[in-house]
Design a protein around this motif. Structure first.
Motif: not given
Length: 389
Positions: A29-32, A216-221, A224-226, A343-356
């Motif tokens: 789902i998230p990759l699509r 946060a992990w399940l929706n953005f893992s 994060y990997a990509r 929170l995970g989405g905002q953190a990634i948008a702000f700090a990149g993958p390390s935000g997660l």
């Protein structure tokens, strides 16, 4: 204990198959969504609506269970998940995916509620932690199996969605054909969060926080990997590493919690999670094997702490209250997984993958501090030992 496992064998088999379909869908789902050009905020909003559906199940599903029984509601939830996955393969609009994923969240939460109340009815306090370890390890193994189907297809075609639907519908057969006794209809429906808070403050707060972390992990893992520079197979390896970590830690943490204060085990688990999350913040895809090791360590905490909360909350439950307890846990976990993706989405948008991993580290720290505070505030509840026949 062995006899109890035998009585829930059909449940465990169905759960394994269900989680294989769930694992494939959660990776696809998230990759699509990324492939469609949607932003991290779009993906977070889809995840948040999924979580709203998840939470709504706590209000509605117990009434269905009381009216029609566990097995019929289980089959209906599987049907809803299959419809949701197939619709995602047909319509690629953010607003539509919000609706489809909301439906999926409602169905999967109801399914968890059925399985957990069923399992609790068959478990005594003295080995409840072990039984939930079996439950969680089954979930992890199923998720690994599903995730490794993903590299065999293209997320931009309907193939993986269809395969996920086929796997999900297959989960109906072991439960539908079981000869074992099913749980009694619940005597209490709905939920009482005030009662849950009084009985187990740490399970109340811990379930909410573990929902934030897992959401946060399940929706953005996969995202994060990509973004960390991993390939499709590398992303599957990363997610599998988290799952392997969960399997490694689940039995020891669950079984130890049957003999010592479960809250102490929660603190230890959170400490492992904090170290792993900080490690993930400091590396990227150029350190591929370190990523896998750190992810494995994170897995030792992300999912096992949920089963500790469930076991702690049910230690003091009365017969007939397990669906009610499960409903309350589902509400709290659902609220957490609404907040987690945002929170995970905002953190990634702000700090990149390390935000997660930064978000995960913060909430593990809050959880550890609160569990430690509760240990000081109230002695551990005595275990109820069931006499041998």
């Amino acid at each position: 204990m062995i006899e109890s496992l035998r009585t829930v064998s059909s449940l465990i088999i169905s759960f394994f198959v269900l989680m294989a379909g769930f694992g494939l869908a959660s990776y696809t789902i998230p990759l699509r969504a990324l492939g469609e050009g949607w932003t991290a905020t779009d993906i977070a909003q889809i995840g948040a609506v999924y979580s709203v559906g998840y939470t709504l199940a706590s209000f509605i599903t117990p009434r269905f269970i009381r009216a029609t029984g566990h097995i019929r509601v289980f089959a209906a939830n599987i049907a809803m998940m299959v419809v949701s996955i197939l619709l995602c393969s047909l319509v690629q609009q953010v607003w539509a995916w919000m609706l489809f994923r909301g439906l999926y969240g409602f169905a999967i939460a109801g399914t968890y509620m059925i399985m957990e109340s069923w399992l609790n009815e068959k478990s005594a306090n003295e080995y409840r932690g072990f039984m939930f370890s079996v439950y969680m390890v089954t979930a992890m193994l199923g998720s690994i199996a599903g995730t490794y189907v993903a590299p065999l297809g293209d997320v931009m075609t309907p193939t993986l969605f269809i395969i996920s639907a086929v796997i999900l519908v297959s989960a109906v057969f072991p439960i539908a054909l079981t000869g074992s006794s099913t749980p009694a209809a619940p005597t209490a429906v709905g939920f009482d969060l005030g009662s849950l808070l009084r009985r187990s403050p740490v399970a109340f707060i811990g379930t909410l926080l573990s929902g934030v972390i897992a959401g946060a992990w399940l929706n953005f893992s996969a995202v994060y990997a990509r973004m960390s520079g991993l390939t499709e197979t590398g992303g599957a390896n990363l997610i599998a590493a988290v799952t392997v970590g969960s399997i490694i830690a689940q039995f020891p943490l669950g079984r130890v919690s049957d003999f010592v204060d479960r809250r102490l085990v929660m603190v230890v688990g959170c400490g492992i999670g904090i170290v792993a999350a900080v490690w993930l913040m400091l590396i990227d895809g150029s350190h591929e094997y370190q990523l896998y090791a750190a992810a494995c360590m994170a897995g030792m905490a992300i999912f096992p702490i949920y089963s500790l909360n469930v076991a702690h909350a049910n230690d003091m439950a009365e017969p007939g209250e397990y669906v009610k307890i499960s409903s309350g846990i589902t509400v709290l976990y659902g609220l957490g997984i609404i907040v987690g993706p945002l929170l995970g989405g905002q953190a990634i948008a702000f700090a990149g993958p390390s935000g997660l991993p930064a978000v995960i580290a913060v909430f593990f720290t809050i959880y550890a501090l609160y569990a430690g505070y509760r240990i000081i505030r109230r002695p551990a509840a005595p275990r109820v030992v069931v006499p041998k026949a």
